[in-house]
Structure formats: structure tokens, C-alpha cells
Design an enzyme around this catalytic site. Structure first.
Site, PDB file in Angstrom:
ATOM      1  N   ASN A 171       0.797  -1.239   0.000  1.00 54.89           N
ATOM      2  CA  ASN A 171       0.000   0.000   0.000  1.00 54.89           C
ATOM      3  C   ASN A 171       0.822   1.278   0.000  1.00 54.89           C
ATOM      4  O   ASN A 171       0.282   2.367  -0.155  1.00 54.89           O
ATOM      5  CB  ASN A 171      -0.929   0.012   1.217  1.00 54.89           C
ATOM      6  CG  ASN A 171      -1.964  -1.090   1.150  1.00 54.89           C
ATOM      7  OD1 ASN A 171      -2.268  -1.592   0.056  1.00 54.89           O
ATOM      8  ND2 ASN A 171      -2.484  -1.490   2.289  1.00 54.89           N
TER       9      ASN A 171
ATOM     10  N   LYS B  83       3.690   4.177  -1.093  1.00 55.53           N
ATOM     11  CA  LYS B  83       4.040   4.853  -2.345  1.00 55.53           C
ATOM     12  C   LYS B  83       5.379   4.346  -2.887  1.00 55.53           C
ATOM     13  O   LYS B  83       6.282   4.066  -2.104  1.00 55.53           O
ATOM     14  CB  LYS B  83       4.153   6.350  -2.071  1.00 55.53           C
ATOM     15  CG  LYS B  83       4.619   7.168  -3.262  1.00 55.53           C
ATOM     16  CD  LYS B  83       4.675   8.637  -2.912  1.00 55.53           C
ATOM     17  CE  LYS B  83       5.510   9.416  -3.921  1.00 55.53           C
ATOM     18  NZ  LYS B  83       4.979   9.347  -5.284  1.00 55.53           N
TER      19      LYS B  83
ATOM     20  N   LYS C  54       5.734   2.156  -5.978  1.00 58.18           N
ATOM     21  CA  LYS C  54       5.737   0.978  -6.852  1.00 58.18           C
ATOM     22  C   LYS C  54       5.981   1.369  -8.314  1.00 58.18           C
ATOM     23  O   LYS C  54       6.899   0.837  -8.962  1.00 58.18           O
ATOM     24  CB  LYS C  54       4.403   0.233  -6.723  1.00 58.18           C
ATOM     25  CG  LYS C  54       4.131  -0.235  -5.284  1.00 58.18           C
ATOM     26  CD  LYS C  54       2.776  -0.834  -5.100  1.00 58.18           C
ATOM     27  CE  LYS C  54       1.630   0.162  -5.121  1.00 58.18           C
ATOM     28  NZ  LYS C  54       1.625   1.083  -3.974  1.00 58.18           N
ATOM     29  N   THR C  55       5.173   2.286  -8.805  1.00 52.71           N
ATOM     30  CA  THR C  55       5.323   2.698 -10.204  1.00 52.71           C
ATOM     31  C   THR C  55       6.620   3.486 -10.389  1.00 52.71           C
ATOM     32  O   THR C  55       7.306   3.341 -11.401  1.00 52.71           O
ATOM     33  CB  THR C  55       4.087   3.506 -10.645  1.00 52.71           C
ATOM     34  OG1 THR C  55       2.942   2.650 -10.537  1.00 52.71           O
ATOM     35  CG2 THR C  55       4.212   3.991 -12.070  1.00 52.71           C
ATOM     36  N   THR C  56       6.964   4.294  -9.401  1.00 54.80           N
ATOM     37  CA  THR C  56       8.228   5.053  -9.455  1.00 54.80           C
ATOM     38  C   THR C  56       9.411   4.101  -9.616  1.00 54.80           C
ATOM     39  O   THR C  56      10.314   4.349 -10.432  1.00 54.80           O
ATOM     40  CB  THR C  56       8.413   5.867  -8.150  1.00 54.80           C
ATOM     41  OG1 THR C  56       7.211   6.566  -7.864  1.00 54.80           O
ATOM     42  CG2 THR C  56       9.561   6.845  -8.263  1.00 54.80           C
TER      43      THR C  56
ATOM     44  N   ARG D 199      16.991   2.632 -16.178  1.00 54.13           N
ATOM     45  CA  ARG D 199      18.214   1.852 -16.021  1.00 54.13           C
ATOM     46  C   ARG D 199      18.472   0.999 -17.266  1.00 54.13           C
ATOM     47  O   ARG D 199      19.557   1.007 -17.833  1.00 54.13           O
ATOM     48  CB  ARG D 199      18.021   0.960 -14.798  1.00 54.13           C
ATOM     49  CG  ARG D 199      19.251   0.521 -14.135  1.00 54.13           C
ATOM     50  CD  ARG D 199      18.911  -0.150 -12.823  1.00 54.13           C
ATOM     51  NE  ARG D 199      19.205   0.706 -11.697  1.00 54.13           N
ATOM     52  CZ  ARG D 199      19.135   0.308 -10.438  1.00 54.13           C
ATOM     53  NH1 ARG D 199      18.746  -0.923 -10.142  1.00 54.13           N
ATOM     54  NH2 ARG D 199      19.446   1.132  -9.467  1.00 54.13           N
TER      55      ARG D 199
ATOM     56  N   PHE E 225      -9.780   5.493 -14.948  1.00 49.19           N
ATOM     57  CA  PHE E 225     -10.227   4.742 -13.783  1.00 49.19           C
ATOM     58  C   PHE E 225     -11.614   4.159 -13.944  1.00 49.19           C
ATOM     59  O   PHE E 225     -12.510   4.808 -14.475  1.00 49.19           O
ATOM     60  CB  PHE E 225     -10.203   5.636 -12.534  1.00 49.19           C
ATOM     61  CG  PHE E 225      -8.890   5.636 -11.850  1.00 49.19           C
ATOM     62  CD1 PHE E 225      -8.514   4.572 -11.035  1.00 49.19           C
ATOM     63  CD2 PHE E 225      -8.009   6.671 -12.042  1.00 49.19           C
ATOM     64  CE1 PHE E 225      -7.282   4.561 -10.422  1.00 49.19           C
ATOM     65  CE2 PHE E 225      -6.778   6.673 -11.423  1.00 49.19           C
ATOM     66  CZ  PHE E 225      -6.415   5.609 -10.615  1.00 49.19           C
TER      67      PHE E 225
ATOM     68  N   TRP F 220     -13.883   3.565 -11.732  1.00 43.01           N
ATOM     69  CA  TRP F 220     -14.980   4.212 -11.008  1.00 43.01           C
ATOM     70  C   TRP F 220     -15.348   5.549 -11.652  1.00 43.01           C
ATOM     71  O   TRP F 220     -16.290   6.193 -11.256  1.00 43.01           O
ATOM     72  CB  TRP F 220     -14.692   4.362  -9.511  1.00 43.01           C
ATOM     73  CG  TRP F 220     -13.333   4.814  -9.135  1.00 43.01           C
ATOM     74  CD1 TRP F 220     -12.922   6.087  -8.914  1.00 43.01           C
ATOM     75  CD2 TRP F 220     -12.187   3.984  -8.885  1.00 43.01           C
ATOM     76  NE1 TRP F 220     -11.599   6.102  -8.560  1.00 43.01           N
ATOM     77  CE2 TRP F 220     -11.137   4.828  -8.530  1.00 43.01           C
ATOM     78  CE3 TRP F 220     -11.968   2.599  -8.945  1.00 43.01           C
ATOM     79  CZ2 TRP F 220      -9.856   4.339  -8.233  1.00 43.01           C
ATOM     80  CZ3 TRP F 220     -10.704   2.139  -8.644  1.00 43.01           C
ATOM     81  CH2 TRP F 220      -9.678   2.989  -8.298  1.00 43.01           C
TER      82      TRP F 220
ATOM     83  N   GLU G 186       0.200  -1.661 -12.743  1.00 43.13           N
ATOM     84  CA  GLU G 186      -1.165  -1.726 -12.176  1.00 43.13           C
ATOM     85  C   GLU G 186      -1.971  -2.903 -12.718  1.00 43.13           C
ATOM     86  O   GLU G 186      -3.213  -2.882 -12.647  1.00 43.13           O
ATOM     87  CB  GLU G 186      -1.959  -0.422 -12.410  1.00 43.13           C
ATOM     88  CG  GLU G 186      -1.206   0.895 -12.275  1.00 43.13           C
ATOM     89  CD  GLU G 186      -0.696   1.211 -10.874  1.00 43.13           C
ATOM     90  OE1 GLU G 186      -1.031   0.479  -9.934  1.00 43.13           O
ATOM     91  OE2 GLU G 186       0.056   2.186 -10.741  1.00 43.13           O
TER      92      GLU G 186
HETATM   93  P1  ATP Z   1       3.949   6.076  -7.313  1.00 45.77           P
HETATM   94  O1  ATP Z   1       3.291   6.159  -8.680  1.00 45.77           O
HETATM   95  O2  ATP Z   1       4.070   7.401  -6.671  1.00 45.77           O
HETATM   96  O3  ATP Z   1       5.210   5.272  -7.325  1.00 45.77           O
HETATM   97  P2  ATP Z   1       2.491   3.783  -6.398  1.00 45.77           P
HETATM   98  O4  ATP Z   1       2.601   3.224  -7.760  1.00 45.77           O
HETATM   99  O5  ATP Z   1       3.197   3.053  -5.306  1.00 45.77           O
HETATM  100  O6  ATP Z   1       2.931   5.295  -6.363  1.00 45.77           O
HETATM  101  P3  ATP Z   1      -0.396   3.646  -6.645  1.00 45.77           P
HETATM  102  O7  ATP Z   1      -1.217   2.819  -5.731  1.00 45.77           O
HETATM  103  O8  ATP Z   1      -0.232   3.196  -8.047  1.00 45.77           O
HETATM  104  O9  ATP Z   1       1.002   3.894  -5.912  1.00 45.77           O
HETATM  105  O10 ATP Z   1      -0.977   5.112  -6.592  1.00 45.77           O
HETATM  106  C1  ATP Z   1      -0.961   6.009  -7.634  1.00 45.77           C
HETATM  107  C2  ATP Z   1      -1.033   7.443  -7.180  1.00 45.77           C
HETATM  108  O11 ATP Z   1      -1.466   7.564  -5.837  1.00 45.77           O
HETATM  109  C3  ATP Z   1       0.307   8.178  -7.203  1.00 45.77           C
HETATM  110  O12 ATP Z   1       0.084   9.505  -7.528  1.00 45.77           O
HETATM  111  C4  ATP Z   1       0.822   8.074  -5.812  1.00 45.77           C
HETATM  112  O13 ATP Z   1       1.672   9.139  -5.431  1.00 45.77           O
HETATM  113  C5  ATP Z   1      -0.438   8.087  -5.006  1.00 45.77           C
HETATM  114  N1  ATP Z   1      -0.289   7.231  -3.830  1.00 45.77           N
HETATM  115  C6  ATP Z   1       0.573   6.209  -3.679  1.00 45.77           C
HETATM  116  N2  ATP Z   1       0.443   5.633  -2.465  1.00 45.77           N
HETATM  117  C7  ATP Z   1      -0.554   6.303  -1.851  1.00 45.77           C
HETATM  118  C8  ATP Z   1      -1.178   6.208  -0.563  1.00 45.77           C
HETATM  119  N3  ATP Z   1      -0.783   5.293   0.314  1.00 45.77           N
HETATM  120  N4  ATP Z   1      -2.177   7.080  -0.280  1.00 45.77           N
HETATM  121  C9  ATP Z   1      -2.567   7.985  -1.164  1.00 45.77           C
HETATM  122  N5  ATP Z   1      -2.036   8.144  -2.395  1.00 45.77           N
HETATM  123  C10 ATP Z   1      -1.036   7.319  -2.740  1.00 45.77           C
HETATM  124 MG    MG Z   2       1.364   2.728  -9.220  1.00 40.69          MG
END
Ligand code: ATP
Ligand code: MG
Length: 199
Positions: free
Chosen positions: A39, A41, A43-45, A53, A94, A96, A131
Site C-alpha cells: 500500500n 508509495k 511501486k510505479t516510481t 536503467r 479509472f 470508477w 497496475e
Molecule cells: P507512485 O506512482 O508514486 O510510485 P504507487 O505506484 O506506489 O505510487 P499507486 O497505488 O499506483 O502507488 O498510486 C498512484 C497514485 O497515488 C500516485 O500519484 C501516488 O503518489 C499516489 N499514492 C501512492 N500511495 C498512496 C497512498 N498510500 N495514499 C494515497 N495516495 C497514494
Molecule cells: Mg502505481
């Protein structure tokens, strides 16, 4: 040499031989399956970081974005200039927002076809399925199809899967699983997602 320095030197030598042992034992070379889930933040980063890389060494990379089609994405903007990067996006945004299961399923299947093509191409060094975990959760894609495509892919190809609640079959297949743990997220104190930082 002081006692402290001697102790430090001994500790470092021990650490080095431990690391050397482990490096010597890692002899297998092949593409890998990585899952970035949880949960928190990042993952995508982390996936885009790995894309950068791989592109840095001139490898071909494919990124398939499930769900976030209508979202801005700074890395995509920047890296799209590289002819070795291919990006496929599920265009409906999305679920929803669209609230149309049939249309979502079709959009998912269409972008999955792109993923399957990349997963069959030995010239593609890294494939990111960003995702995709939600597609399995919502039932737009079935796990057997995804498992099959992953299992049949070229031996040298690495795949990164991102998304919360990764299917246990994906976790079982993966060589590396990282669970991003949320300690705190700015969003929960009312801070807006920030351009160039969050997307
Ligand atoms: P990021 O894209 O920043 O690496 P993520 O891929 O880990 O995040 P996702 O679940 O895909 O997270 O969420 C996508 C968006 O929601 C991104 O803009 C991210 O910054 C934000 N986000 C990530 N984690 C959370 C959280 N725990 N609560 C609220 N928003 C979040
Ligand atoms: Mg993500």
C-alpha cells in the site's frame, strides 16, 4: 591502530567475505520476474526507475499501463523520446469514473494484447505491467492467461508487475517481491498529488 579501528577493520573484513560468498553463489543468469506491491508509495516510481536503467544500456523496453491511461506521467513524457521504449496505455481511465464493466473489460483485453506481444518478443529486455494487479482483482483478465504469458516469455526477458494486492500466483512465481509499506502518506493529511513528484 586503536582498538576501535582494529574492531572496525575486523568487522568490515568479515562483512566483505560474507558478501563475497553470496556473490559467488549467485551464478544463474536469466530474466527475472519482479513484483512491486503493497500500500505504500513507490511501486510505479521504482518500475520507471528500472526502465530508465535498462534504457541507459540501450535495451528495448515495453511499458503497459493498465488503468492510468488518462493520467499524466512525467517519466513517460521524458522517456517517450527514446525510440527503444514502447508504451501501451489502457485508454479508459479509472473504472470508477467510467463505471462500464463491458467497456473496461474490452479496453483491458486490447492493452493485454499489446502486453502479450511484448512478452513474446525476445528483443524486448524489460516489460513493465503497471497496475495489472487490479485487472486480475476486477476479473477483466484471468490469472491463468497472465501466468501462461509470463511462463512462456523469452528466458532473457525481465518483467516487472506493479499494483496493490498482487495475486498469490504472481507472488509465487516472482524472483523478487517488494512490498512497499505505508508508514504515512501526504494525501491523508490533505496534501494534493504533486506534479513531477507523484505523477
Ligand atoms: P507512485 O506512482 O508514486 O510510485 P504507487 O505506484 O506506489 O505510487 P499507486 O497505488 O499506483 O502507488 O498510486 C498512484 C497514485 O497515488 C500516485 O500519484 C501516488 O503518489 C499516489 N499514492 C501512492 N500511495 C498512496 C497512498 N498510500 N495514499 C494515497 N495516495 C497514494
Ligand atoms: Mg502505481
Amino acid at each position: 591502530m586503536s582498538d576501535r579501528e582494529t574492531r572496525h577493520r575486523q568487522a568490515m573484513q568479515k562483512l566483505k567475505s560474507h558478501v563475497d560468498d553470496r556473490v559467488a553463489r549467485a551464478t544463474e543468469q536469466r530474466g527475472q520476474l519482479l513484483v512491486f506491491t503493497g500500500n505504500g508509495k513507490g511501486k510505479t516510481t521504482a518500475a520507471w526507475g528500472t526502465v530508465t536503467r535498462a534504457l541507459g544500456y540501450g535495451y528495448r523496453v515495453g511499458v503497459v499501463q493498465f488503468i492510468k491511461g488518462v493520467w499524466e506521467c512525467g517519466e513517460r513524457e521524458r522517456l517517450a523520446e527514446d525510440p527503444r521504449l514502447e508504451v501501451a496505455i489502457m485508454a479508459t481511465g479509472f473504472t470508477w469514473e467510467t463505471q462500464n464493466r463491458e467497456a473496461d473489460t474490452q479496453a483491458c483485453r486490447a492493452v493485454w494484447a499489446e502486453a502479450e506481444r511484448l512478452l513474446a518478443d525476445p528483443g524486448v529486455y524489460l516489460v513493465v505491467l503497471d497496475e495489472i494487479t487490479y485487472m486480475l482483482k476486477f476479473g477483466y483478465l484471468d490469472i491463468a492467461t497472465v501466468r501462461h504469458a509470463l511462463a512462456q516469455r523469452p528466458a532473457e526477458q525481465t518483467v516487472i508487475v506493479t499494483g496493490r494486492n498482487a495475486h498469490r500466483d504472481l507472488l509465487a512465481m516472482a524472483d523478487t517481491v517488494t512490498e512497499m509499506q505505508e508508514v504515512r502518506h501526504a494525501f491523508n493529511s490533505g496534501l494534493q498529488a504533486r506534479r513531477g513528484i507523484d505523477y
